[in-house]
Structures are given as structure tokens and as C-alpha cells.
Write an enzyme that holds these catalytic residues in place. Structure first.
Site, mmCIF file in Angstrom:
data_model
loop_
_atom_site.group_PDB
_atom_site.id
_atom_site.type_symbol
_atom_site.label_atom_id
_atom_site.label_comp_id
_atom_site.label_asym_id
_atom_site.label_seq_id
_atom_site.Cartn_x
_atom_site.Cartn_y
_atom_site.Cartn_z
ATOM 1 N N GLU A 198 23.311 5.047 -6.377
ATOM 2 C CA GLU A 198 21.905 5.397 -6.825
ATOM 3 C C GLU A 198 21.611 5.440 -5.072
ATOM 4 O O GLU A 198 20.415 5.945 -4.438
ATOM 5 C CB GLU A 198 21.244 4.457 -8.047
ATOM 6 C CG GLU A 198 21.572 2.894 -6.735
ATOM 7 C CD GLU A 198 22.207 2.032 -7.267
ATOM 8 O OE1 GLU A 198 23.914 2.558 -7.542
ATOM 9 O OE2 GLU A 198 22.942 0.892 -6.773
ATOM 10 N N LYS B 259 -18.142 7.932 8.369
ATOM 11 C CA LYS B 259 -18.518 6.348 7.922
ATOM 12 C C LYS B 259 -17.561 5.489 8.806
ATOM 13 O O LYS B 259 -17.670 5.252 10.131
ATOM 14 C CB LYS B 259 -18.949 5.671 7.084
ATOM 15 C CG LYS B 259 -19.499 4.410 7.268
ATOM 16 C CD LYS B 259 -19.893 3.975 5.854
ATOM 17 C CE LYS B 259 -19.927 2.421 5.604
ATOM 18 N NZ LYS B 259 -20.467 1.813 3.970
ATOM 19 N N CYS C 281 28.464 -1.351 -10.759
ATOM 20 C CA CYS C 281 28.991 -2.319 -9.939
ATOM 21 C C CYS C 281 28.961 -3.294 -10.625
ATOM 22 O O CYS C 281 30.315 -3.307 -12.049
ATOM 23 C CB CYS C 281 28.174 -2.517 -8.936
ATOM 24 S SG CYS C 281 28.405 -3.386 -7.012
ATOM 25 N N LEU C 282 28.049 -3.801 -11.187
ATOM 26 C CA LEU C 282 28.673 -5.814 -12.027
ATOM 27 C C LEU C 282 28.941 -4.715 -13.572
ATOM 28 O O LEU C 282 29.284 -5.383 -13.995
ATOM 29 C CB LEU C 282 27.787 -6.777 -11.857
ATOM 30 C CG LEU C 282 27.709 -7.494 -12.813
ATOM 31 C CD1 LEU C 282 28.606 -8.534 -12.153
ATOM 32 C CD2 LEU C 282 26.448 -9.097 -12.793
ATOM 33 N N GLY C 283 27.453 -3.335 -13.501
ATOM 34 C CA GLY C 283 27.579 -3.183 -15.217
ATOM 35 C C GLY C 283 29.063 -2.717 -15.284
ATOM 36 O O GLY C 283 29.695 -2.627 -16.915
ATOM 37 N N LEU D 93 0.834 -1.308 0.498
ATOM 38 C CA LEU D 93 -0.021 0.082 0.049
ATOM 39 C C LEU D 93 0.705 1.325 -0.259
ATOM 40 O O LEU D 93 0.506 2.050 -0.403
ATOM 41 C CB LEU D 93 -1.179 0.185 1.333
ATOM 42 C CG LEU D 93 -1.891 -0.634 1.104
ATOM 43 C CD1 LEU D 93 -3.236 -0.995 2.721
ATOM 44 C CD2 LEU D 93 -2.622 -0.946 -0.241
ATOM 45 N N HIS E 29 28.006 2.336 -5.885
ATOM 46 C CA HIS E 29 26.456 2.796 -6.154
ATOM 47 C C HIS E 29 26.181 3.897 -5.730
ATOM 48 O O HIS E 29 25.223 4.051 -4.438
ATOM 49 C CB HIS E 29 25.361 1.511 -5.051
ATOM 50 C CG HIS E 29 25.964 -0.172 -5.738
ATOM 51 N ND1 HIS E 29 24.980 -0.184 -6.690
ATOM 52 C CD2 HIS E 29 26.294 -0.832 -4.906
ATOM 53 C CE1 HIS E 29 25.520 -1.803 -6.427
ATOM 54 N NE2 HIS E 29 26.433 -1.877 -5.845
ATOM 55 N N ILE F 244 0.530 -14.352 11.176
ATOM 56 C CA ILE F 244 1.101 -14.349 12.333
ATOM 57 C C ILE F 244 2.256 -13.934 13.080
ATOM 58 O O ILE F 244 2.655 -13.453 13.883
ATOM 59 C CB ILE F 244 1.056 -16.026 12.428
ATOM 60 C CG1 ILE F 244 0.335 -16.911 11.963
ATOM 61 C CG2 ILE F 244 1.835 -16.731 13.334
ATOM 62 C CD1 ILE F 244 -0.446 -18.237 11.732
ATOM 63 N N GLU F 245 3.898 -14.111 12.280
ATOM 64 C CA GLU F 245 4.706 -13.067 12.026
ATOM 65 C C GLU F 245 4.703 -11.960 12.713
ATOM 66 O O GLU F 245 6.055 -11.574 13.280
ATOM 67 C CB GLU F 245 5.893 -13.662 11.216
ATOM 68 C CG GLU F 245 4.740 -12.752 9.980
ATOM 69 C CD GLU F 245 4.762 -14.189 8.506
ATOM 70 O OE1 GLU F 245 3.617 -14.301 9.155
ATOM 71 O OE2 GLU F 245 4.814 -13.612 7.755
HETATM 72 N N1 GLN Z 1 29.056 -9.170 -8.533
HETATM 73 C C1 GLN Z 1 29.889 -8.452 -8.254
HETATM 74 C C2 GLN Z 1 30.429 -8.763 -7.449
HETATM 75 O O1 GLN Z 1 30.241 -9.028 -6.268
HETATM 76 C C3 GLN Z 1 28.573 -7.055 -7.981
HETATM 77 C C4 GLN Z 1 27.909 -6.640 -7.632
HETATM 78 C C5 GLN Z 1 26.627 -5.706 -7.269
HETATM 79 O O2 GLN Z 1 26.896 -5.472 -8.705
HETATM 80 N N2 GLN Z 1 26.315 -5.297 -6.554
HETATM 81 O O3 GLN Z 1 31.712 -7.439 -6.942
#
Ligand code: GLN
Length: 531
Positions: free
Chosen positions: A511, A225, A382-384, A16, A509, A151-152
Site C-alpha cells: 500500500e 474582504k 504484514c500481520l494479516g 484542514l 506493505h 507554542i511548539e
Molecule cells: N506485528 C507484526 C510484526 O512485527 C506485524 C507488523 C505489521 O503488521 N506492520 O512482525
């Protein structure tokens, strides 16, 4: 003023937008000059969401102090600009672990350890932030994940019930529910809300304020209401209609007096309504921005929430340049040399997304090659970034078998390799290189320019692998520069190709630290290049 506590719970259905409401309350109180924090309590047993698949729980957000957390903390930070820490994201797993560790130490010798009082006491201690060393806060907003009746989440509710009793007027409960519209009957239905409030009352908690999520406007008769059935006064029944942007929510809540109602409940004179000038300026710019810019997200998760912070960072940065960012998801698993031109057609720029594991990485490499050779603005995160590095090794340095040792540990040219400190790690949870680390930028680089000329930055990380420094010189000679370096460890944090318009990869990162009022400089610079 002693600290006041606001509890935000949800009923009827999940999703929500409790996180947005909590963040909005935080924003509105902050605008009145109060010092606030917002924390999330999640009912699952995982210690943190770090080991969860994004399909389960959306993006994993990372705090500066290196905690892997729920993505709602991203909303908290983007809305309010506060910096959250490991104390702002708690799970049932962490609560139990603390109690069980204590039991093993012998702290409870002779006693039977039970949900009530031992687990609930630990929940209360954390809700009150008794274990946190921090400047005194005026308001602590606590969002409880899950839905009433699960429940949790019962121990969390019991803790709130006890705290209300203990804190008296210093505690306020806000309950968020859903009012569905039934098309066949042409009616909005309040019964689920009534049931949800009954359930809450059955646990001994009377909500002070109800926020009704709805796709259609609720008139006063309907609100009345709900008010009379739920023992809540009319001005404490607020509606949260679907908005064109989540950033409209604080303003809409302010218009309906949500923050004033909270203050009244606590017994603080509400006084003048703050103007929220900067926020309203942002919204005006958002409304005025009509031109669209098309950005591609090349990744493997076809799921809005998986790249939440990246999406928001792009949207926010766009507004400051007067454009709406239209995001196109491109599943990297389907990108090949043959179709890449078609897949990326019409895009002003692409983001190569973070991630883990083999799936979809070849498509990311193909995309990186295409945008490098066609000079299309590209931002690898990162992986990018690692895929940009691998692509460059394969197609420019001539190492056809170049790879990351994450994907192929036998490769001779492991241009991305496991970090030294990671080699002895055997446990999966919370063991990556996490949180903020310093980075020094090369003067005159594109990245340094984006940061406004400063050479010292600090950014958040979440990874195990890194650029292999053995190859650094080769890369630099052939045109890919390492322009951001960690001063302590020499890890490469940023690569760029200065001869292209905008081709930058970051190991960190960015972002995670974009906010509404201060979008991250790299996203701003990227969007500018795309325009
Ligand atoms: N898999 C990659 C690493 O561990 C990149 C991790 C990611 O993109 N957050 O270095």
C-alpha cells in the site's frame, strides 16, 4: 534556476488538509516540468511517529529508505509519484537530538545552546536540505504540521521568517485557514482567518497566498474582504471547497490559478496552463465509475486514518477497473466463528490488516479461515499475512496451538517467529526491519502474474516477526506456497494458495507504493478478482 522554497502553514483548526494542498502544489508544479520535493516538519518531540499509536497520529507511513513517517508523505507520493526519504519527514525531536548530540560532542564548546539561534539554525539547514545529497531541485515544498499559535511550532515559524528574509523572492508562504459557515446566521465567517493571519504577521511572516478551506462556495466579495484585511491580492486568495474526492483538489487549485500565483510571486513567467492529461483521465474514469464493489477491512482500528494507504490503494485500483470501492470496516475484536458469516456477508473480498499485539488477532484468524474455506478473495498484509499463516497451521496442518511468538512466546508451533536480527534489539524506536528489500517471485505464481510476469521486485517493510522457515515444506505440501523470497536472507515475503481464486498474504506493505497514476499491481489484481 536556483531552488525556490514554498512554505505551507495552517491556521484556525487542524485537519484542514494541508497535506493535500502541499501535494497538490507539488503536482501542479511538476506538471509544468519542475523537479520538486515535498517535506513535512512536525512539532512533536518523538523522533518519528513509529512508536505512536494510530489513534494519536493515524497510519505510520514508511519510506523506501526505512524511515517511519507521518501519513502526509503518503499523499505526497500518491499525488506526485516522487519517492520520499528520511529527509522528507522531520520532527522537533530530531532537530533537538541533532543539536544535543553536537553539544555533547563539544561542537559548541563555551557557548550557551538556545532555541534561537541553535535550534532555528538546524531547522533552517533542514528546510534548505543542506544535509541532503540529491539532484538540484526547482522547488522544495515544506509543510509545517500543527496550527499557527501552537507554542511548539514557534521555532519553525521563526525559521521561516528568517528564511524569507534571506531568500527574498525565492520563498513563498502559503497559509491555509478555515472559513466556517454559521447555520443560525446563514453566514460564512472570515474573522478566524483574519485572526490567524494577524497571528502569522505577529511572528513576522506575511503570507503571500491564502487558501481558504470551506464547505460552501465563497463569492468574490468575501474573497475581496479577506484579501484587503490580510494584505494579499485578490487572485492570491484561493478557496478549497469540500470535494467529492481529494484527487479533484489539484485540478480545482489549477483552475483558480494557485500554481500561477506562486510563479508570479517568485517572478517566473507562468506561461501556458498544463493539460494534466493523465490526471484528468483518472478523474474522468473516477466520475464514470458508478458500479460499487464492497471490500471489508478486518482490523482493530475503527479510525479512517489508521489504514489510510490501504484505503487509498483500494480506491485507486478500483477506478482502473471502472468500480468504486466501498470499504467496510470490520472490527476483528468482534469476529467469532458464530458471527463471521454474517459479518462478511455481501463482501466481494477482504483485507486482513497489519498491526501489532494480541488485540483482535483471533478475529483475524477466524476471518482468514472463513474466506479460505469459502474461496472469497483475501489479501493479508504484514500481520494479516501472519494470521493467514497461523490459521493454515491450526486448521490444515493440525497444529492447534500454532501462533506467532509475538503473541505467545511459549508456543511449541511458532509458525511466525522473531527475525534473527531482531533478537538482540532492545530499543523500540526505528529498530524494526524497515524500508525496501528485494524479493524474488516464483514464476507462474499468482503473485508473479499480478506483477506482470516479472520475478524481481522490491517492497517496503515494517516488522519484527517472520514466517518460520522450519515449516516451509509442510505448508507447500499442503497447498500454501511461499512464492516470494528475499534472496539475501531467505525470508518468506509472500504466501498464496493457488487452488483458491485469490488468497495472498504479503509480509511487506504494498500500500505504501500505490500512486494515483500507478496503483500497486497486487491491489489491481486483488480488485479484479473481487469483481
Ligand atoms: N506485528 C507484526 C510484526 O512485527 C506485524 C507488523 C505489521 O503488521 N506492520 O512482525
Amino acid at each position: 534556476m536556483n531552488t525556490k522554497y514554498i512554505f505551507v502553514t495552517g491556521g484556525v483548526v487542524s485537519s484542514l488538509g494541508k497535506g493535500i494542498i502541499s501535494a497538490s502544489i507539488g503536482k501542479l508544479l511538476q506538471a509544468r516540468g519542475y523537479k520538486i520535493t515535498i517535506q513535512k516538519f512536525d512539532p512533536y518531540i518523538n523522533i518519528d511517529p513509529g512508536t505512536l499509536n494510530p489513534y494519536e497520529h493515524g497510519e505510520c507511513y514508511v519510506t523506501e529508505d526505512g524511515m517511519e513517517t507521518d501519513l502526509d508523505l503518503g499523499h505526497y507520493e500518491r499525488f506526485t509519484g516522487i519517492r520520499t526519504t528520511r529527509h522528507n519527514s522531520i520532527t522537533t525531536g530530531r532537530i533537538y537530538k541533532t543539536v544535543i548530540d553536537r553539544e555533547r560532542r563539544g561542537d559548541y564548546l563555551g557557548k550557551t545552546i538556545q532555541v534561537v539561534p541553535h535550534i532555528t539554525d538546524e531547522i533552517k539547514r533542514r528546510m534548505l536540505r543542506e544535509d541532503v545529497e540529491e539532484e538540484e531541485l526547482d522547488f522544495v515544498i515544506t509543510e509545517v504540521g500543527g496550527t499557527i499559535g501552537d507554542i511548539e511550532s514557534a521555532p519553525f515559524m521563526e525559521a521561516i521568517r528568517q528564511l524569507r528574509w534571506q531568500l527574498g523572492r525565492d520563498a513563498v508562504c502559503v497559509h491555509l485557514t478555515y472559513v466556517p459557515y454559521l447555520k443560525a446566521a446563514d453566514e460564512l465567517k472570515t474573522k478566524p482567518t483574519q485572526h490567524s493571519v494577524k497571528e502569522l504577521q505577529g511572528m513576522g511572516i506575511q503570507p503571500d497566498i491564502l487558501v481558504l478551506r470551506t464547505e460552501r462556495h465563497l463569492d468574490d466579495a468575501l474573497r475581496l474582504k479577506v484579501a484587503s484585511f490580510c494584505n494579499v491580492s485578490l487572485e492570491c486568495v484561493v478557496q478549497s471547497e469540500d470535494m467529492a474526492s481529494i484527487y479533484e483538489v489539484p485540478v480545482s487549485m489549477q483552475r483558480q490559478g494557485l500554481d500561477a500565483a506562486i510563479l508570479r510571486k517568485i517572478g517566473i513567467p507562468s506561461g501556458e496552463t498544463p493539460a494534466m492529461k493523465p490526471w484528468r483521465n483518472f478523474l474522468n474514469n473516477w466520475r464514470r465509475a458508478t458500479r460499487e464493489i464492497n471490500i471489508g477491512l478486518v482490523g482493530k482500528y475503527d479510525l479512517q486514518d489508521a489504514y489510510k494507504s490501504i484505503r487509498e490503494s483500494l480506491n485507486l485500483a478500483g477506478i482502473y477497473d471502472g468500480v468504486r470501492t466501498k470499504i467496510h470496516f470490520i472490527n476483528s475484536e468482534g469476529v467469532t466463528d458464530e458471527n463471521v458469516a454474517e459479518k462478511l456477508e455481501g463482501l466481494a473480498g477482504i483485507i486482513i490488516c497489519p498491526g501489532f499485539g494480541q488485540r483482535g488477532i483471533e478475529g483475524k484468524i477466524v476471518a482468514a479461515k472463513y474466506t479460505r474455506t469459502h474461496d472469497i478473495p483475501t489479501f493479508g498484509i504484514c500481520l494479516g499475512m501472519q494470521m493467514m499463516v497461523i490459521e493454515f497451521a491450526r486448521n490444515v496442518l493440525g497444529y492447534e496451538d500454532a501462533n506467532s511468538s509475538e503473541m505467545e512466546n511459549q508456543t511449541e508451533h511458532n509458525v511466525i517467529d522473531m527475525m534473527e536480527e531482531q533478537k538482540s534489539v532492545t530499543q523500540m524506536g526505528g529498530t524494526m526491519r524497515l524500508g525496501a528489500y528485494n524479493c524474488e517471485l516464483t514464476e507462474g505464481s499468482r503473485a508473479c502474474e499480478a506483477y506482470g510476469g516479472t520475478t524481481k521486485i522490491s517492497e517496503r517493510h515494517r516488522h519484527r516477526y517472520e514466517f518460520n522457515n522450519i515449516y516451509k515444506e509442510e505448508y507447500e505440501v499442503r497447498g500454501m506456497k511461499c512464492v516470494g523470497i528475499n534472496p539475501g536472507t531467505n525470508l518468506v515475503e509472500i504466501v498464496e494458495i493457488p487452488s483458491l481464486r485469490w488468497y495472498i498474504g504479503t509480509q511487506f506493505h504494498p500500500e505504501y507504493s500505490s500512486t494515483v497514476l500507478h496503483p500497486h499491481p497486487l491491489f489491481m489484481s486483488f480488485i479484479k478478482a473481487c469483481i
